[in-house]
Scaffold this active site. Structure first.
Site, mmCIF file in Angstrom:
data_model
loop_
_atom_site.group_PDB
_atom_site.id
_atom_site.type_symbol
_atom_site.label_atom_id
_atom_site.label_comp_id
_atom_site.label_asym_id
_atom_site.label_seq_id
_atom_site.Cartn_x
_atom_site.Cartn_y
_atom_site.Cartn_z
ATOM 1 N N SER A 81 52.184 7.074 34.975
ATOM 2 C CA SER A 81 51.785 6.445 36.224
ATOM 3 C C SER A 81 50.381 5.860 35.990
ATOM 4 O O SER A 81 49.875 5.925 34.872
ATOM 5 C CB SER A 81 51.782 7.537 37.280
ATOM 6 O OG SER A 81 51.500 6.977 38.503
ATOM 7 N N LEU A 82 49.745 5.330 37.009
ATOM 8 C CA LEU A 82 48.425 4.730 36.813
ATOM 9 C C LEU A 82 47.398 5.367 37.738
ATOM 10 O O LEU A 82 47.733 5.766 38.858
ATOM 11 C CB LEU A 82 48.478 3.233 37.128
ATOM 12 C CG LEU A 82 49.263 2.334 36.179
ATOM 13 C CD1 LEU A 82 49.305 0.915 36.725
ATOM 14 C CD2 LEU A 82 48.639 2.338 34.793
ATOM 15 N N GLU A 110 47.564 -8.249 35.934
ATOM 16 C CA GLU A 110 48.930 -8.559 36.388
ATOM 17 C C GLU A 110 49.106 -8.125 37.839
ATOM 18 O O GLU A 110 48.396 -7.237 38.303
ATOM 19 C CB GLU A 110 49.954 -7.785 35.531
ATOM 20 C CG GLU A 110 49.936 -8.173 34.083
ATOM 21 C CD GLU A 110 50.722 -7.191 33.220
ATOM 22 O OE1 GLU A 110 51.530 -6.419 33.762
ATOM 23 O OE2 GLU A 110 50.498 -7.193 32.009
ATOM 24 N N LYS A 112 50.733 -6.108 40.797
ATOM 25 C CA LYS A 112 51.414 -4.810 40.889
ATOM 26 C C LYS A 112 52.575 -5.000 41.862
ATOM 27 O O LYS A 112 52.395 -5.049 43.082
ATOM 28 C CB LYS A 112 50.439 -3.737 41.385
ATOM 29 C CG LYS A 112 51.011 -2.348 41.328
ATOM 30 C CD LYS A 112 49.905 -1.320 41.550
ATOM 31 C CE LYS A 112 50.397 0.093 41.434
ATOM 32 N NZ LYS A 112 51.530 0.422 42.279
ATOM 33 N N ASP A 114 55.636 -4.345 44.132
ATOM 34 C CA ASP A 114 55.965 -3.179 44.946
ATOM 35 C C ASP A 114 57.481 -2.973 44.960
ATOM 36 O O ASP A 114 58.177 -3.440 45.854
ATOM 37 C CB ASP A 114 55.437 -3.405 46.368
ATOM 38 C CG ASP A 114 55.243 -2.096 47.089
ATOM 39 O OD1 ASP A 114 55.457 -1.034 46.473
ATOM 40 O OD2 ASP A 114 54.884 -2.136 48.283
ATOM 41 N N TYR A 220 57.167 -5.781 32.343
ATOM 42 C CA TYR A 220 55.738 -5.876 32.033
ATOM 43 C C TYR A 220 55.246 -4.974 30.907
ATOM 44 O O TYR A 220 54.068 -4.925 30.635
ATOM 45 C CB TYR A 220 54.910 -5.607 33.295
ATOM 46 C CG TYR A 220 55.317 -4.364 34.057
ATOM 47 C CD1 TYR A 220 55.090 -3.097 33.549
ATOM 48 C CD2 TYR A 220 55.941 -4.481 35.294
ATOM 49 C CE1 TYR A 220 55.475 -1.970 34.244
ATOM 50 C CE2 TYR A 220 56.336 -3.355 36.000
ATOM 51 C CZ TYR A 220 56.096 -2.105 35.465
ATOM 52 O OH TYR A 220 56.478 -0.994 36.149
ATOM 53 N N LYS A 284 44.949 -4.118 32.504
ATOM 54 C CA LYS A 284 45.319 -3.401 31.282
ATOM 55 C C LYS A 284 44.476 -3.899 30.113
ATOM 56 O O LYS A 284 44.305 -5.115 29.965
ATOM 57 C CB LYS A 284 46.796 -3.671 30.936
ATOM 58 C CG LYS A 284 47.750 -3.371 32.042
ATOM 59 C CD LYS A 284 49.167 -3.812 31.695
ATOM 60 C CE LYS A 284 50.101 -3.452 32.834
ATOM 61 N NZ LYS A 284 51.472 -3.894 32.627
ATOM 62 N N LYS A 308 44.258 -1.102 44.005
ATOM 63 C CA LYS A 308 45.153 -1.120 45.169
ATOM 64 C C LYS A 308 44.547 -1.965 46.279
ATOM 65 O O LYS A 308 43.364 -1.808 46.607
ATOM 66 C CB LYS A 308 45.368 0.318 45.679
ATOM 67 C CG LYS A 308 46.146 1.189 44.713
ATOM 68 C CD LYS A 308 47.606 0.795 44.618
ATOM 69 C CE LYS A 308 48.543 1.577 45.436
ATOM 70 N NZ LYS A 308 48.829 2.911 45.319
ATOM 71 N N CYS A 402 73.198 -0.523 81.120
ATOM 72 C CA CYS A 402 72.725 -1.784 80.547
ATOM 73 C C CYS A 402 71.700 -2.396 81.512
ATOM 74 O O CYS A 402 71.987 -2.531 82.709
ATOM 75 C CB CYS A 402 73.892 -2.741 80.352
ATOM 76 S SG CYS A 402 73.367 -4.421 79.976
ATOM 77 N N CYS A 405 73.628 -5.729 83.072
ATOM 78 C CA CYS A 405 74.843 -5.719 83.891
ATOM 79 C C CYS A 405 75.148 -4.341 84.482
ATOM 80 O O CYS A 405 76.156 -4.167 85.156
ATOM 81 C CB CYS A 405 76.026 -6.214 83.076
ATOM 82 S SG CYS A 405 76.537 -5.048 81.814
ATOM 83 N N CYS A 420 76.034 -1.986 75.007
ATOM 84 C CA CYS A 420 76.671 -2.344 76.254
ATOM 85 C C CYS A 420 78.026 -2.901 75.820
ATOM 86 O O CYS A 420 78.092 -3.855 75.054
ATOM 87 C CB CYS A 420 75.853 -3.430 76.966
ATOM 88 S SG CYS A 420 76.796 -4.246 78.255
ATOM 89 N N CYS A 425 79.007 -9.207 79.817
ATOM 90 C CA CYS A 425 77.608 -8.956 80.193
ATOM 91 C C CYS A 425 76.805 -10.246 80.021
ATOM 92 O O CYS A 425 76.840 -10.860 78.943
ATOM 93 C CB CYS A 425 77.039 -7.854 79.306
ATOM 94 S SG CYS A 425 75.256 -7.705 79.464
#
Ligand code: IVH
Length: 661
Positions: A81-82, A110, A112, A114, A220, A284, A308, A402, A405, A420, A425
């Site tokens: 992980s980073l 680069e 990141k 998600d 990557y 990096k 981040k 509803c 109606c 409904c 309606c």
């Protein structure tokens, strides 16, 4: 005649070449339909000669059975992980630590992405395994699902003995929005963000489900390589791209940490314009030899750091909850809050999707709420600040009746939505009419929500087919309707009668069938009457039509009320067949068009239909084979590409002149 084995190899090579042009170089050389013809030929030949099928054939993206469970995979070495940085100071601190051990430091910066981290293994150039990161040591085997991700090649352009790589699978925002809309319409649970949607789609035991979600990937990192010597990250990214792998084009070489910080700040601004979510940038150390000197901790390498981005979240006050009834009867709560400026726009409303979510998040009227934009687009409440409550907040409960109606609200087994069920309606009718007349459906110019609301309230229209019986005397008493606007509207309704069949199929609002699926369906089913007799089994043989959609279609056409509507539309003169033979006048035969920018006189869909009627083709991207790029106002990157490739650019007026010939 060429023997099938030779032709199959030839077809696979050609298809792979076009995949590379399309997904990696972003310069397709043929249209989608030309591509489909090649793929269809390959599939047919392989069906006739099953002994010739190989796992790396481009036809094998969705193969095999649904799994009972995922098998586990132990990674060759842990997928790290980073560490995170949140400020320039954090980055400088990282750079100081690096510079203690390494001289002349340079970095690759680069985006990141998600999404979901994955590891891929290619043996002799063929994709043999794909695994999720899992806990870093043990992941899950998702090979069958990854094979459905169209920009991940099943075969590399160079058959090097072994390559293990790491990347991110993500869901483009547009696909996320489409999927959630589809989920909302069917009363299913929506995904909170594109990352969850990507993870959920990848963890499907049935690869056919993953295949229907347009996932994509970026690679990557090289984890292990045999057959090539790579010495730094910049080279690695270039090499991966040469192999035909998707590499994010925004990566940048930075000669020092200040430059890398500038890169991150640039993308804090640009992130909203990307087609996918990012949550920061990764910086990096470029040289692999120097990385070795720095080493790693148990969790993360010392040679890289994630900067981040601050989360785009704001606090505001929930003022009220509006209850809306959709065209399928789903009753959904919408939050109304004090307006805030968020990720580029001012917002004051957010769909709360369903009452289960409201309960789960324990949101109450009067709460201070934390809001963000899901997929950077859709405003959403993350949570209430219960520590800021005064005790005067009011609980939000699903209505028993509803709101429009007053029918009893029901909840079907297995659904999160309340509905409904009264098909008459007025709220449902209003939404159905808005959808029927909308641009992607029957495209009735001038028939918008305000007018429809009046028509429903004044009892002028009770069902969609009533639209085709409207006369001036029905409309003239409505607000802002003079003789001229009445005539225009009646004209627009008349024009809509000759829309192509796929538009009518879209407009009927069959569950799970959007405009894209409607087009696919009408390529195979040319008459609305044939929809009445087609079976689920026949429907699923149409490419990209799944079981859920097939079931919705069969159910829709089994309902007498829907058949009555269709018969009435037919009687009114609405087109219910696909004109396979187009106009006699085929002056545009063989000509390929690409449209860019906003056109004044027609919508893009209309323009496309006119071009096709005259024998021309419309594609979505510019290549050397494009004959004309039609440039409207504010043209996009297709315009630049046309200039670059020397493709003829014409104005809207010039196109209209061609269409009139
Ligand atoms: S490099 C050992 N580069 O971010 C270095 N990671 O917290 C491995 N991610 O789990 C990671 N985009 O899933 C790297 N361009 C990128 C990335 C990236 C997204 C994810 C990755 C990782 C997490 C790090």
């Amino acid at each position: 005649m060429v023997d099938p084995a030779t032709r199959i190899i030839e077809l696979r090579d050609v298809i792979r070449k076009h995949d590379y042009q399309y997904y990696i170089l972003d310069t397709p050389l043929i249209s989608d339909s030309e591509y489909d013809v090649l793929m269809q030929e390959l599939i047919t030949l392989e069906k006739e000669n099953p002994h010739l099928i190989t796992t790396d054939s481009p036809s094998q993206r969705v193969g095999g059975q649904a799994l009972g469970k995922f098998h586990t995979v132990v990674h060759r070495s842990p997928l790290l992980s980073l560490d995170n940085a949140f400020s320039l100071e954090d980055l400088r601190e990282f750079d100081r630590r690096v510079s203690k051990l390494v001289k002349n430091v340079s970095y690759m910066a680069e985006l990141k992405i998600d999404g979901v981290s994955i590891a891929l293994t290619y043996e002799n150039g063929v994709l043999v395994n794909a695994a999720t990161r899992g806990d870093g040591v043990v992941g899950e085997d998702v090979t069958a699902n990854i094979k459905t991700v169209k920009n991940i090649p099943l075969k590399l352009r160079d058959p090097l003995p072994r390559l293990e790589i790491r990347g991110e699978i993500y869901m483009p925002r547009q696909e996320f929005l489409r999927l959630n809309q589809e989920k909302e319409e069917t009363g299913a649970r929506v995904f909170a963000n594109p990352r969850n949607a990507a993870a959920g789609s990848l963890r499907q035991l049935d690869p056919a489900v993953t295949a229907r979600r347009a996932l994509a990937g970026f690679i990557y990192d090289i984890l292990y390589i045999e057959g090539a010597a790579i010495t730094n990250q910049q080279e690695a990214l270039q090499y991966l791209r040469q192999l035909g792998l998707p590499v994010n084009p925004e990566a940048r070489f930075c000669c020092d940490i200040e430059n890398a910080y500038d890169y991150s700040q640039e993308y804090v601004q640009l992130r909203h314009e990307l087609a996918y979510d990012i949550d920061g940038v990764v910086i990096k150390l470029n040289s692999f030899a120097e990385r070795g000197e720095l080493g790693q901790t148990a969790r993360s390498p010392r040679w890289a750091i994630a900067y981040k981005f601050p989360a785009e979240e704001k606090e505001t006050r929930l003022l009220d909850v509006e209850i809306n009834v959709g065209r399928t009867g789903i009753i959904a709560p919408t939050a109304i809050f004090e307006s805030v400026f968020l990720a580029g726009t001012t917002v004051s409303r957010a769909s709360m999707h369903n009452f289960d979510l409201v309960k789960e998040k324990d949101i109450r009227i009067g709460d201070i709420i934390v809001v963000h934009k899901a997929g950077d687009i859709i405003p959403e409440i993350i949570k209430p600040r219960d520590d800021k409550r005064t005790g005067n907040e009011v609980e939000i409960l699903p209505p028993e009746q509803c709101p429009t109606c007053s029918s009893q609200v029901v909840r079907l087994a297995g659904e999160v939505a309340y509905r409904c069920e009264n098909i008459n309606c007025p709220a449902r009718l209003k939404e159905s009419l808005i959808f029927f007349a909308s641009r992607s459906a029957m495209d009735i110019d001038g028939l918008g929500p305000a007018l429809i609301e009046q028509m429903v309230e004044k009892n002028i229209v009770h069902k969609v087919d009533d639209l085709y019986a409207l006369k001036e005397e029905d409309l003239i008493h409505l607000e802002r309707m003079g003789p001229k606007s009445c005539a225009n509207l009646i004209n627009a309704i008349e024009t809509s009668k000759s829309r192509p069949l796929y538009r009518l199929i879209t407009a009927l609002g069959i569950r799970n069938v959007g405009a894209k699926s409607a087009r696919l369906l009408t390529e195979h089913i040319h008459n609305i009457d044939d929809f009445r007799t087609i079976t689920r089994e026949e429907l699923v043989t149409i490419p990209e039509i799944g079981l859920i959609m097939a079931e919705s279609i069969v159910k829709f056409f089994a309902e007498p009320r829907n058949i009555e509507t269709i018969e009435n539309l037919k009687l009114a003169g609405v087109n219910t067949t696909e004109r396979v033979v187009q106009s006699d006048n085929q002056i545009l035969a063989g000509k390929a068009f690409v449209l860019t920018g906003t056109l004044d006189s027609m919508t893009r869909d209309e323009t496309g239909e006119k071009i096709q009627l005259l024998g021309g083709k419309v594609s979505s991207s510019v290549s050397k084979k494009t004959d004309y790029v039609v440039a409207g106002a504010n043209p996009g990157s297709k315009y630049d590409k046309a200039l670059q490739l020397g493709v003829k650019i014409i104005t809207e007026e010039e196109l209209l002149a061609m269409l009139k010939q």
